[in-house]
Design an enzyme around this catalytic site. Structure first.
Site, short mmCIF file in Angstrom:
data_model
loop_
_atom_site.label_atom_id
_atom_site.label_comp_id
_atom_site.label_asym_id
_atom_site.label_seq_id
_atom_site.Cartn_x
_atom_site.Cartn_y
_atom_site.Cartn_z
N HIS A 29 0.85 -1.19 0.00
CA HIS A 29 0.00 0.00 0.00
C HIS A 29 0.89 1.24 0.00
O HIS A 29 1.79 1.39 0.82
CB HIS A 29 -0.88 -0.04 1.25
N MET B 11 -12.08 4.20 4.89
CA MET B 11 -11.05 4.71 5.82
C MET B 11 -11.54 4.48 7.25
O MET B 11 -12.66 4.84 7.60
CB MET B 11 -10.82 6.20 5.60
N ASP C 239 -8.45 0.75 5.97
CA ASP C 239 -7.16 1.43 6.09
C ASP C 239 -7.17 2.34 7.30
O ASP C 239 -7.91 3.32 7.35
CB ASP C 239 -6.92 2.25 4.81
#
Ligand code: DX5
Ligand code: ZN
Length: 215
Positions: A32, A136, A174
């Site tokens: 990532h 997120m 994430d």
């Protein structure tokens, strides 16, 4: 199938090459890469030259997370330099469909991301066009933050939508993911797991292996 996606934002940049080699050897499939512009998020991370260098030495799938305003400006170059997937934020520009199409046409996978304060339903206009939705689970911009528990309901909701109508769409999370909260996130329906601090701080090989064992 679940995919571990170590985030190099938490790496020691003096040792970046060696640390990427460690995650690759330990069996992580993705890498990532957080690109930040100091505008969409307060911080600035790294960009094209770093991406190009990484690509030369690794076969990992390069998952590029654009925390950048007007990301459509960079798509072609990112993909030319080796991005395998590019995720843009629903909040970042007013030309999302065109940008997603451009990513696909340039030969990469495309993703749409939502910040914690954005309702997850904001991805619905684009879900048929993407390979992945990124939920997120911290405010974007910095590694090492605490997971925001309210985000888990978004993952669950999205899992329902995806299973019903878009079975090939991956759900990435994430921010603040650790060995402690991994299982509940997998149960909620996430299948691409980004982890920065939990992978790069401490024994990298052991961390990757333990994540993989539990996935
Ligand atoms: C945050 C970045 C993340 C970050 C995650 O804005 O998008 O990818 O590296 O770091 P951890 O896992 O430490 O929360
Ligand atoms: Zn990220």
């Amino acid at each position: 199938m679940n995919y571990l996606c170590p985030s190099i934002l938490a790496a020691d940049f003096w040792e970046l090459g060696r640390e990427i080699e460690l995650v690759e050897k330990a069996g992580a499939p993705y890498l990532h890469i957080d690109v930040m512009d100091g505008m969409f998020v307060p911080s600035i991370s790294f960009g094209m030259p770093v991406l190009a260098s990484i690509k030369k030495y690794t076969g990992l799938f390069m998952d590029v997370h654009m925390m950048v305003e007007q990301p459509q400006r960079y798509i072609e170059e990112l993909i030319r330099l080796g991005a395998d997937g590019v995720t843009i934020h629903a909040e970042a520009c007013d030309c999302i469909p065109e940008t997603l199409t451009k990513i696909r046409q340039s030969g990469a996978k495309c993703g749409i991301a939502v910040n914690p304060e954005t309702p997850v339903s904001a991805v619905m206009p684009y879900i048929a066009m993407v390979d992945m939705v990124l939920v997120m689970t911290v405010r974007p911009g910095f590694g090492g933050q605490k997971y925001i528990p309210e985000c888990m309901d978004k993952i669950k909701w999205l899992r329902g939508v995806v299973d019903e109508n878009y079975p090939d769409v991956k759900i990435e999370i994430d921010g603040g993911v650790t060995l402690e909260n991994l299982e509940e996130n997998l149960d909620a329906g996430a299948n691409v797991i980004v982890a920065g601090s939990a992978i790069f701080h401490g024994d990298i090989t052991a961390n990757v292996k333990e994540f993989l064992r539990r996935m």
